[in-house]
Design a protein around this motif. Sequence first.
Motif, PDB file in Angstrom:
ATOM      1  N   UNK A  29     -12.529  -0.859  -3.520  1.00  0.00           N
ATOM      2  CA  UNK A  29     -12.837  -0.726  -4.417  1.00  0.00           C
ATOM      3  C   UNK A  29     -12.514   0.642  -5.035  1.00  0.00           C
ATOM      4  N   UNK A  30     -13.230   0.833  -4.873  1.00  0.00           N
ATOM      5  CA  UNK A  30     -13.424   2.971  -4.814  1.00  0.00           C
ATOM      6  C   UNK A  30     -11.825   3.209  -5.225  1.00  0.00           C
ATOM      7  N   UNK A  31     -11.135   3.048  -3.715  1.00  0.00           N
ATOM      8  CA  UNK A  31      -9.432   3.037  -3.780  1.00  0.00           C
ATOM      9  C   UNK A  31      -8.404   2.964  -4.715  1.00  0.00           C
ATOM     10  N   UNK A  33       3.066  11.661  -5.675  1.00  0.00           N
ATOM     11  CA  UNK A  33       2.848  11.957  -4.544  1.00  0.00           C
ATOM     12  C   UNK A  33       1.280  11.407  -4.593  1.00  0.00           C
ATOM     13  N   UNK A  34       0.306  11.348  -5.445  1.00  0.00           N
ATOM     14  CA  UNK A  34      -1.299  11.097  -5.022  1.00  0.00           C
ATOM     15  C   UNK A  34      -1.155   9.433  -5.504  1.00  0.00           C
ATOM     16  N   UNK A  47      -1.645   4.578  -2.413  1.00  0.00           N
ATOM     17  CA  UNK A  47      -1.368   3.192  -2.110  1.00  0.00           C
ATOM     18  C   UNK A  47      -0.747   2.176  -0.712  1.00  0.00           C
ATOM     19  N   UNK A  48      -1.073   3.768  -0.133  1.00  0.00           N
ATOM     20  CA  UNK A  48      -0.645   3.698   0.327  1.00  0.00           C
ATOM     21  C   UNK A  48      -2.443   3.970   2.122  1.00  0.00           C
ATOM     22  N   UNK A  82      -3.308  -0.210   1.281  1.00  0.00           N
ATOM     23  CA  UNK A  82      -3.288  -1.209   1.589  1.00  0.00           C
ATOM     24  C   UNK A  82      -3.919  -0.745   3.333  1.00  0.00           C
ATOM     25  N   UNK A  83      -3.987   0.481   3.458  1.00  0.00           N
ATOM     26  CA  UNK A  83      -4.293   0.503   5.176  1.00  0.00           C
ATOM     27  C   UNK A  83      -5.985   0.167   5.356  1.00  0.00           C
ATOM     28  N   UNK A  84      -6.749   0.044   3.936  1.00  0.00           N
ATOM     29  CA  UNK A  84      -8.421  -0.393   4.490  1.00  0.00           C
ATOM     30  C   UNK A  84      -8.071  -2.258   4.074  1.00  0.00           C
TER      31      UNK A  84
END
Length: 305
Positions: A163-165, A194-195, A200-201, A204-206
């Motif tokens: 949620x934080x990301x 870039x940020x 986003x990456x 997606x990972x989390x």
Amino acid sequence: MAATGGGTDNSEAIVSFVGSRDMLALLDHDGLVTRMFGASGLDPFSAFPSLVSGNSKEDLYRHLQHYIHAKFDPSTNITHVEVEAFSPDQAQAIAFRVMQASERMVNALNDRARANIIESAQQEVDTATRSLETTLDKLNRTRNDLRVLEPKLEATAAIKNSSGVASELARSNVELAQMLRVAPNSPAIGQLRARRTALEAELSRQVAATAGAPNSLASRIRPYEELNAQRDIAEKRLLAASMVLAGARANANRAQLYVERISQPNRPDEPRYPRAWINLLIVMALTIAVLWIVRSLSELFLAHD
């Protein structure tokens, strides 16, 4: 004596026990009954062994039934026991032994009934306890395999991080949109893009680590959740079985049979038998009947001659 707490069936059981062969064995464990019937001066109908009463153990049992009488009165719930003997002391001693043997039999009935009532409930408690212990062992092994102490807390922490990301990504998208409208040629646009790509990456990972992927937290804690549900069921089963056991113990205590002595075995003041006047009248009646028969036959023969 009165049997309370067990109903008519148990009172009838006492009556049956008084007239049983087990009662004879208890009464004659030291030869009291044998000495009583074997005393000198008894007639052949009262003595044992004799030609009339026999000489086997079965004959002794049948002979004793004429001297001990037990009767249950359902209107008063009282069992009356009457003992006949050849002396007051013998009658009182046998009556005391009948009372004590009946009390011991009732205690044995209570122990047996209590054991039967509680045994099945205790078995269910033991089974539920073993089931809960097995489930807890599996749960601990699953925690060790997952290398987590509390999967629910880790899932909550993972969702909070995601949620934080996601919030940071939304903020970055807003800043990038504003920058494109205000200063489309600004060199900061590349940094914002870039940020945004990095956020986003990371998101997606989390998300993949939390759910969806083969090794995600959701797929890994599924066995734990199943075992946790089994633990809840086992705990409820154990609680229910424990309540049933407590109720069974309470019911066993309430269902106990008690023997209350309405009156103590009395020592007779005077013999009931033989009834001298009745016997004398019987003998006189028989004598008169025999004389009348002889006289009638004599007159019949004389008249025929």
